[in-house]
Write a protein that holds these residues in place. Sequence first.
Motif, PDB file in Angstrom:
ATOM      1  N   GLU A   1      -0.377  12.947 -16.210  1.00  0.00           N
ATOM      2  CA  GLU A   1      -0.049  11.542 -16.474  1.00  0.00           C
ATOM      3  C   GLU A   1      -1.223  10.637 -16.163  1.00  0.00           C
ATOM      4  O   GLU A   1      -1.529   9.701 -16.916  1.00  0.00           O
ATOM      5  N   LEU A   2      -1.897  10.899 -15.058  1.00  0.00           N
ATOM      6  CA  LEU A   2      -3.034  10.074 -14.664  1.00  0.00           C
ATOM      7  C   LEU A   2      -4.205  10.267 -15.618  1.00  0.00           C
ATOM      8  O   LEU A   2      -4.902   9.301 -15.952  1.00  0.00           O
ATOM      9  N   ARG A   3      -4.428  11.483 -16.048  1.00  0.00           N
ATOM     10  CA  ARG A   3      -5.502  11.727 -17.018  1.00  0.00           C
ATOM     11  C   ARG A   3      -5.199  11.009 -18.332  1.00  0.00           C
ATOM     12  O   ARG A   3      -6.082  10.418 -18.961  1.00  0.00           O
ATOM     13  N   ASP A   4      -3.942  11.041 -18.742  1.00  0.00           N
ATOM     14  CA  ASP A   4      -3.537  10.366 -19.975  1.00  0.00           C
ATOM     15  C   ASP A   4      -3.730   8.857 -19.849  1.00  0.00           C
ATOM     16  O   ASP A   4      -4.210   8.197 -20.782  1.00  0.00           O
ATOM     17  N   LEU A   5      -3.364   8.300 -18.686  1.00  0.00           N
ATOM     18  CA  LEU A   5      -3.577   6.870 -18.449  1.00  0.00           C
ATOM     19  C   LEU A   5      -5.064   6.543 -18.492  1.00  0.00           C
ATOM     20  O   LEU A   5      -5.475   5.525 -19.076  1.00  0.00           O
ATOM     21  N   GLY A   6      -5.888   7.398 -17.891  1.00  0.00           N
ATOM     22  CA  GLY A   6      -7.331   7.175 -17.916  1.00  0.00           C
ATOM     23  C   GLY A   6      -7.894   7.254 -19.322  1.00  0.00           C
ATOM     24  O   GLY A   6      -8.760   6.464 -19.701  1.00  0.00           O
ATOM     25  N   ASP A   7      -7.389   8.198 -20.122  1.00  0.00           N
ATOM     26  CA  ASP A   7      -7.844   8.310 -21.507  1.00  0.00           C
ATOM     27  C   ASP A   7      -7.496   7.062 -22.309  1.00  0.00           C
ATOM     28  O   ASP A   7      -8.296   6.581 -23.116  1.00  0.00           O
ATOM     29  N   PHE A   8      -6.288   6.555 -22.094  1.00  0.00           N
ATOM     30  CA  PHE A   8      -5.849   5.356 -22.809  1.00  0.00           C
ATOM     31  C   PHE A   8      -6.698   4.160 -22.392  1.00  0.00           C
ATOM     32  O   PHE A   8      -7.157   3.367 -23.228  1.00  0.00           O
ATOM     33  N   CYS A   9      -6.935   4.038 -21.088  1.00  0.00           N
ATOM     34  CA  CYS A   9      -7.781   2.951 -20.587  1.00  0.00           C
ATOM     35  C   CYS A   9      -9.175   3.033 -21.197  1.00  0.00           C
ATOM     36  O   CYS A   9      -9.732   2.016 -21.621  1.00  0.00           O
TER      37      CYS A   9
ATOM     38  N   VAL B   1       0.827  -1.209   0.000  1.00  0.00           N
ATOM     39  CA  VAL B   1       0.000   0.000   0.000  1.00  0.00           C
ATOM     40  C   VAL B   1       0.862   1.260   0.000  1.00  0.00           C
ATOM     41  O   VAL B   1       0.591   2.217  -0.738  1.00  0.00           O
ATOM     42  N   ASP B   2       1.916   1.265   0.806  1.00  0.00           N
ATOM     43  CA  ASP B   2       2.774   2.458   0.864  1.00  0.00           C
ATOM     44  C   ASP B   2       3.427   2.724  -0.482  1.00  0.00           C
ATOM     45  O   ASP B   2       3.561   3.888  -0.897  1.00  0.00           O
ATOM     46  N   GLU B   3       3.849   1.650  -1.189  1.00  0.00           N
ATOM     47  CA  GLU B   3       4.464   1.823  -2.496  1.00  0.00           C
ATOM     48  C   GLU B   3       3.443   2.320  -3.518  1.00  0.00           C
ATOM     49  O   GLU B   3       3.738   3.196  -4.337  1.00  0.00           O
ATOM     50  N   ALA B   4       2.229   1.761  -3.478  1.00  0.00           N
ATOM     51  CA  ALA B   4       1.186   2.211  -4.408  1.00  0.00           C
ATOM     52  C   ALA B   4       0.847   3.674  -4.163  1.00  0.00           C
ATOM     53  O   ALA B   4       0.654   4.449  -5.119  1.00  0.00           O
ATOM     54  N   ARG B   5       0.783   4.068  -2.908  1.00  0.00           N
ATOM     55  CA  ARG B   5       0.503   5.469  -2.598  1.00  0.00           C
ATOM     56  C   ARG B   5       1.635   6.375  -3.073  1.00  0.00           C
ATOM     57  O   ARG B   5       1.399   7.490  -3.555  1.00  0.00           O
TER      58      ARG B   5
ATOM     59  N   ILE C   1      -2.070  -1.678 -19.469  1.00  0.00           N
ATOM     60  CA  ILE C   1      -2.795  -0.656 -18.703  1.00  0.00           C
ATOM     61  C   ILE C   1      -3.112  -1.148 -17.294  1.00  0.00           C
ATOM     62  O   ILE C   1      -2.897  -0.441 -16.306  1.00  0.00           O
ATOM     63  N   GLN C   2      -3.637  -2.353 -17.190  1.00  0.00           N
ATOM     64  CA  GLN C   2      -4.047  -2.863 -15.888  1.00  0.00           C
ATOM     65  C   GLN C   2      -2.864  -3.039 -14.950  1.00  0.00           C
ATOM     66  O   GLN C   2      -2.986  -2.835 -13.741  1.00  0.00           O
ATOM     67  N   GLY C   3      -1.701  -3.426 -15.505  1.00  0.00           N
ATOM     68  CA  GLY C   3      -0.519  -3.552 -14.664  1.00  0.00           C
ATOM     69  C   GLY C   3      -0.131  -2.233 -14.014  1.00  0.00           C
ATOM     70  O   GLY C   3       0.411  -2.199 -12.908  1.00  0.00           O
ATOM     71  N   GLU C   4      -0.431  -1.127 -14.692  1.00  0.00           N
ATOM     72  CA  GLU C   4      -0.099   0.199 -14.169  1.00  0.00           C
ATOM     73  C   GLU C   4      -1.232   0.816 -13.365  1.00  0.00           C
ATOM     74  O   GLU C   4      -0.998   1.482 -12.343  1.00  0.00           O
ATOM     75  N   LEU C   5      -2.470   0.600 -13.809  1.00  0.00           N
ATOM     76  CA  LEU C   5      -3.603   1.324 -13.233  1.00  0.00           C
ATOM     77  C   LEU C   5      -4.143   0.726 -11.944  1.00  0.00           C
ATOM     78  O   LEU C   5      -4.412   1.453 -10.981  1.00  0.00           O
TER      79      LEU C   5
END
Length: 260
Positions: free
Chosen positions: A116-124, A102-106, A190-194
Motif C-alpha cells: 500500500e505504501l509503495r503504491d501511494l509513493g508511486d501515485f505521488c 503522533v501515536d495515531e500517525a504511527r 495524496i498529501q492528506g494521506e501521505l
Amino acid sequence: MTQGTEDAGTVTAGYIGLLAPSEPDGRALAEQVAHQLETAITIGLLNDGERLPSEADLSAQLGVSTITLRQALASLRSRGLIATRRGRGGGSIVCGTAAVPVDEARRRLRDKSTEELRDLGDFCSAVATASARLAALRADGEDVQRLRGLCEEFRLADSVDALRRDDSRFHIGLGVAAQSRRLVASTVQIQGELTPLLWLPPAHQSRAGAAAREHAEIVDAIAAGDAARAQALAVAHCERDAETVIDGHLELVLAAPKPT
C-alpha cells in the motif's frame, strides 16, 4: 510569512472541496465534513488566521447543506481549531493547526502494508513529476515567485507540524504552477494521506534538510524552463520520500510486541 506563501494560501484555499470522499466511509456526513476541513488545515489549504469562505460558499464547495456544515464547524470550534464571530463582518477564522497525533500517525503507518505504501509513493511520484514537468513549460514569473516562497517557508519550518504543512503546500503549489486542476486535485488527496506518515519524529530531522534542497532544485529547473530536469528531480524527491515512509513502517512492524 512571505508574500509568496500568502498568495499561495489564497490560491489553494479554493481546493478544499477536493478533499471530499469519493464514497461513504461509515461516518455521519457532518463528521466527514469536519474531517475534510481538519485535513485542509493540516496540509495548509487553510492557515492559522485565515477566514473561511461564507457558509453558503463553503457548503457549495463541499456539496453539503448549510445545516450539515454548521454541525461540522461546531465540532471544529469545540476543539479550538476555528473561532466564529457573529454579526456583520463576522465569520469563522482558523485559529490553530490540526495535527494528526503522533501515536495515531504511527498506528496508520504500522497498519498499512508495504504494498500500500509503495503504491501511494508511486501515485505521488506520477503526479508530482507531471506537475513539475508541466510547471517548467507553463509557469510564469508569479508562479515561480510563489514556489520560491513555499520553498523558503519549508526551509524555515521549526516543527513537525510546520514541515508537514509546508511540504504539502509546496507539492500543491507545483500543481497550481502546472495550471492543472486535476493534478492539484490528486495532489491534495495524496498529501492528506501521505504527509502525516512522512513527517514523524525522529525521522523528520534527517529528511528535512535534504527535502528543502530538493524543493529548491526543482524550482530552479522550473524557473529555467528545463522540463526534463524538473521531472527527473521530482522523481528522485518522491522516491526518497517513499523510502522514508516504507523504512518507518518496517521499523514500527519490527518493534511491535510479538503476539503470545
